[in-house]
Design an enzyme around this catalytic site. Structure first.
Site, mmCIF file in Angstrom:
data_model
loop_
_atom_site.group_PDB
_atom_site.id
_atom_site.type_symbol
_atom_site.label_atom_id
_atom_site.label_comp_id
_atom_site.label_asym_id
_atom_site.label_seq_id
_atom_site.Cartn_x
_atom_site.Cartn_y
_atom_site.Cartn_z
ATOM 1 N N GLY A 110 2.957 -1.303 4.205
ATOM 2 C CA GLY A 110 2.912 0.131 3.912
ATOM 3 C C GLY A 110 4.312 0.645 3.637
ATOM 4 O O GLY A 110 4.844 0.488 2.535
ATOM 5 N N GLY A 111 4.937 1.224 4.652
ATOM 6 C CA GLY A 111 6.239 1.884 4.505
ATOM 7 C C GLY A 111 7.281 1.086 3.729
ATOM 8 O O GLY A 111 7.918 1.613 2.809
ATOM 9 N N GLU A 131 -6.807 4.379 7.914
ATOM 10 C CA GLU A 131 -6.607 5.817 7.639
ATOM 11 C C GLU A 131 -7.863 6.413 7.000
ATOM 12 O O GLU A 131 -8.210 7.562 7.256
ATOM 13 C CB GLU A 131 -5.361 6.016 6.762
ATOM 14 C CG GLU A 131 -4.089 5.779 7.579
ATOM 15 C CD GLU A 131 -2.879 5.361 6.772
ATOM 16 O OE1 GLU A 131 -2.880 5.483 5.537
ATOM 17 O OE2 GLU A 131 -1.912 4.879 7.406
ATOM 18 N N GLU A 176 -5.243 -5.422 10.286
ATOM 19 C CA GLU A 176 -4.239 -4.386 10.519
ATOM 20 C C GLU A 176 -4.496 -3.709 11.866
ATOM 21 O O GLU A 176 -5.307 -2.760 11.941
ATOM 22 C CB GLU A 176 -4.298 -3.332 9.415
ATOM 23 C CG GLU A 176 -4.004 -3.882 8.036
ATOM 24 C CD GLU A 176 -3.406 -2.821 7.128
ATOM 25 O OE1 GLU A 176 -2.310 -3.043 6.625
ATOM 26 O OE2 GLU A 176 -4.037 -1.767 6.948
ATOM 27 N N ASN A 220 0.862 -1.191 0.000
ATOM 28 C CA ASN A 220 0.000 0.000 0.000
ATOM 29 C C ASN A 220 0.896 1.238 0.000
ATOM 30 O O ASN A 220 1.550 1.526 0.996
ATOM 31 C CB ASN A 220 -0.885 -0.024 1.253
ATOM 32 C CG ASN A 220 -1.647 1.272 1.443
ATOM 33 O OD1 ASN A 220 -1.819 2.050 0.506
ATOM 34 N ND2 ASN A 220 -2.099 1.511 2.671
ATOM 35 N N TRP A 221 0.893 1.935 -1.122
ATOM 36 C CA TRP A 221 1.813 3.078 -1.251
ATOM 37 C C TRP A 221 1.269 4.357 -0.632
ATOM 38 O O TRP A 221 1.955 5.379 -0.619
ATOM 39 C CB TRP A 221 2.138 3.321 -2.729
ATOM 40 C CG TRP A 221 2.981 2.247 -3.331
ATOM 41 C CD1 TRP A 221 3.520 1.154 -2.695
ATOM 42 C CD2 TRP A 221 3.409 2.146 -4.698
ATOM 43 N NE1 TRP A 221 4.245 0.393 -3.572
ATOM 44 C CE2 TRP A 221 4.190 0.975 -4.814
ATOM 45 C CE3 TRP A 221 3.193 2.922 -5.839
ATOM 46 C CZ2 TRP A 221 4.761 0.580 -6.023
ATOM 47 C CZ3 TRP A 221 3.763 2.529 -7.044
ATOM 48 C CH2 TRP A 221 4.544 1.370 -7.132
ATOM 49 N N LYS A 222 0.039 4.344 -0.191
ATOM 50 C CA LYS A 222 -0.573 5.541 0.404
ATOM 51 C C LYS A 222 -0.382 6.738 -0.532
ATOM 52 O O LYS A 222 -0.414 6.575 -1.738
ATOM 53 C CB LYS A 222 0.029 5.805 1.795
ATOM 54 C CG LYS A 222 0.041 4.554 2.669
ATOM 55 C CD LYS A 222 0.358 4.853 4.102
ATOM 56 C CE LYS A 222 0.546 3.541 4.847
ATOM 57 N NZ LYS A 222 0.244 3.648 6.249
ATOM 58 N N SER A 239 3.517 -2.503 10.135
ATOM 59 C CA SER A 239 4.981 -2.509 10.306
ATOM 60 C C SER A 239 5.642 -3.813 9.854
ATOM 61 O O SER A 239 6.570 -4.300 10.509
ATOM 62 C CB SER A 239 5.349 -2.165 11.756
ATOM 63 O OG SER A 239 4.892 -0.857 12.067
ATOM 64 N N HIS A 281 -9.525 0.913 4.901
ATOM 65 C CA HIS A 281 -8.223 1.089 5.571
ATOM 66 C C HIS A 281 -8.430 2.004 6.783
ATOM 67 O O HIS A 281 -9.235 2.937 6.736
ATOM 68 C CB HIS A 281 -7.207 1.696 4.596
ATOM 69 C CG HIS A 281 -5.810 1.677 5.129
ATOM 70 N ND1 HIS A 281 -5.361 2.592 6.054
ATOM 71 C CD2 HIS A 281 -4.769 0.838 4.900
ATOM 72 C CE1 HIS A 281 -4.097 2.325 6.355
ATOM 73 N NE2 HIS A 281 -3.712 1.255 5.664
ATOM 74 N N GLY A 335 2.449 1.959 10.679
ATOM 75 C CA GLY A 335 3.361 3.104 10.572
ATOM 76 C C GLY A 335 4.082 3.433 11.866
ATOM 77 O O GLY A 335 4.687 4.489 11.990
HETATM 78 C C1 PEP Z 1 -0.633 0.060 5.839
HETATM 79 O O1 PEP Z 1 -0.610 1.199 5.438
HETATM 80 O O2 PEP Z 1 -1.582 -0.670 5.511
HETATM 81 C C2 PEP Z 1 0.455 -0.423 6.697
HETATM 82 C C3 PEP Z 1 0.364 -1.614 7.202
HETATM 83 O O3 PEP Z 1 1.510 0.438 6.912
HETATM 84 P P1 PEP Z 1 2.948 0.089 7.587
HETATM 85 O O4 PEP Z 1 3.454 -1.188 6.959
HETATM 86 O O5 PEP Z 1 3.807 1.256 7.239
HETATM 87 O O6 PEP Z 1 2.727 -0.083 9.042
#
Ligand code: PEP
Length: 251
Positions: free
Chosen positions: A229-230, A95, A165, A10-12, A208, A93, A171
């Site tokens: 994500g990151g 967010e 999640e 997920n590139w956000k 993470s 999600h 994050g």
């Molecule tokens: C996400 O955005 O779905 C996520 C899991 O982010 P991260 O891996 O950065 O925690």
């Protein structure tokens, strides 16, 4: 082991169209196809058209969509607009739920619309730290699943992927332990079995995920992939996560 894995990034709100294309071309050089492993990235909307057909081994998803087919909804993207551009769509999600105030009802409408237009929903659920500490994790997840799937046919339920999640792990650099994740995944499987008898469910863990923890997470019985994500913004890191999955499949 017989598991079918999905490694999703997920590139956000990162990467423009050119950067997205360059990433896919670079990533494609780093791994060979492996049976039982699907790789997908979820770039911003503006990059999607430019990624069509770039590399068949890398599936594409959208990070969100609106549930109406068309109309006076300034700034929104409909499922019809995504058809032919993506395989998957990320829905609910945390967010979106927290920052943009999407309700369970919105998520339900989006899941139904995605299925109606042949997009595969990746439905995100997860608890806050406060809810975990109050012992409310399972109740929260069950409620989110039931509300998101309201009104769906049994066969439609078989097309959904769930992403667990925990919000406190997104994050933050603090991932759920493999044991904590497995416990919730096992619970989700049970809830789904009751809601959709006979339908298989793929459940991704997200929060993470990085090369250092992906193998151990993926090795858990009820974890059939990760939503990253990151670490998915960096070719080396995302590729290392894909390789950890391939390693598990080749055992
Ligand atoms: C996400 O955005 O779905 C996520 C899991 O982010 P991260 O891996 O950065 O925690």
């Amino acid at each position: 082991m017989g598991k079918e894995f999905l490694i999703a990034g997920n590139w956000k709100m990162y990467k423009n169209a050119d950067q997205s294309r360059a990433f896919i071309l670079e990533l494609a050089k780093t791994f060979a196809p492996v049976t039982g492993l699907t790789v997908a990235v979820f770039p911003p909307f503006t990059a999607l058209a430019g990624l069509r057909g770039l590399d068949a081994r890398i599936k594409i998803g959208a990070q969100n969509m609106f549930y109406e087919e068309k109309g006076a909804f300034t700034g929104e993207i409909s499922p019809v607009m995504l058809q032919g551009l993506v395989d998957y769509v990320l829905l609910g999600h945390s967010e979106r739920r927290e920052i943009f105030k999407e309700s369970d009802d919105d998520v339900n409408k989006k899941v139904r619309a995605a299925l109606q237009f042949d997009l595969l929903p990746v439905l995100c659920v997860g608890e806050t730290l406060q809810e975990r500490e109050a012992g409310k994790t399972m109740a929260k997840i069950k409620n989110q699943l039931e509300k998101a799937a309201r009104g769906l046919e049994n066969s439609e339920m078989g097309k959904i992927t769930v992403a667990y999640e925990p919000i406190w792990a997104i994050g933050t650099g603090r991932n759920a332990t493999p044991g904590q994740a497995q416990e919730v995944h096992h619970f989700i499987k049970g809830v789904w079995r009751e809601m959709a008898p006979g339908q298989k469910l793929k459940i991704l863990y997200g929060g993470s995920v990085k090369p250092e923890n992906s193998l151990e997470l993926l090795a858990q019985d009820d974890i059939s992939g990760v939503l990253v994500g990151g670490a998915s913004l960096n070719v080396e890191q995302f590729s290392a996560i894909i390789h950890s999955c391939a390693q598990l499949l080749n055992k």
